[in-house]
Design a protein around this motif. Structure first.
Motif, PDB file in Angstrom:
ATOM      1  N   THR A  20       0.837  -1.207   0.000  1.00 42.65           N
ATOM      2  CA  THR A  20       0.000   0.000   0.000  1.00 42.65           C
ATOM      3  C   THR A  20       0.868   1.253   0.000  1.00 42.65           C
ATOM      4  O   THR A  20       0.654   2.171  -0.799  1.00 42.65           O
ATOM      5  CB  THR A  20      -0.946   0.012   1.216  1.00 42.65           C
ATOM      6  OG1 THR A  20      -1.793  -1.141   1.155  1.00 42.65           O
ATOM      7  CG2 THR A  20      -1.804   1.269   1.243  1.00 42.65           C
ATOM      8  N   SER A  31      -6.064   6.156  -5.630  1.00 42.39           N
ATOM      9  CA  SER A  31      -6.688   5.254  -4.668  1.00 42.39           C
ATOM     10  C   SER A  31      -5.966   3.910  -4.698  1.00 42.39           C
ATOM     11  O   SER A  31      -5.589   3.426  -5.768  1.00 42.39           O
ATOM     12  CB  SER A  31      -8.159   5.068  -5.028  1.00 42.39           C
ATOM     13  OG  SER A  31      -8.756   4.056  -4.243  1.00 42.39           O
ATOM     14  N   SER A  33      -6.184  -0.090  -2.786  1.00 36.74           N
ATOM     15  CA  SER A  33      -6.815  -1.055  -1.892  1.00 36.74           C
ATOM     16  C   SER A  33      -6.113  -2.398  -2.092  1.00 36.74           C
ATOM     17  O   SER A  33      -6.071  -2.917  -3.208  1.00 36.74           O
ATOM     18  CB  SER A  33      -8.301  -1.182  -2.211  1.00 36.74           C
ATOM     19  OG  SER A  33      -8.888  -2.192  -1.421  1.00 36.74           O
TER      20      SER A  33
END
Length: 67
Positions: A20, A31, A33
């Motif tokens: 991440t 973004s 995830s």
């Protein structure tokens, strides 16, 4: 643009945090995830596949595919 990166070698929360953090430093990513269960990262942003691959592999994990 949304891309899914398949990653091998992740085993724990530390692995998720490392991937991440690496992806969040890539310019153009909006973004991130990461899923340990699915061994995948989903990113949004206009970034070439080779840059995504390099960011993940620099953390010590293998990229097995990008869609």
């Amino acid at each position: 643009m949304k891309k899914t990166i398949s990653i091998s070698g992740m085993h724990c929360e530390h692995c998720i945090n490392a991937v991440t953090a690496a992806l969040k430093t890539v310019p153009g990513i909006t973004s991130v995830s990461v899923s340990l269960e699915k061994n995948k990262a989903v990113v949004e942003g206009g970034v070439p596949d080779n840059i995504l691959r390099e960011a993940v592999e620099d953390t010590g994990f293998d990229v097995t595919g990008i869609k």
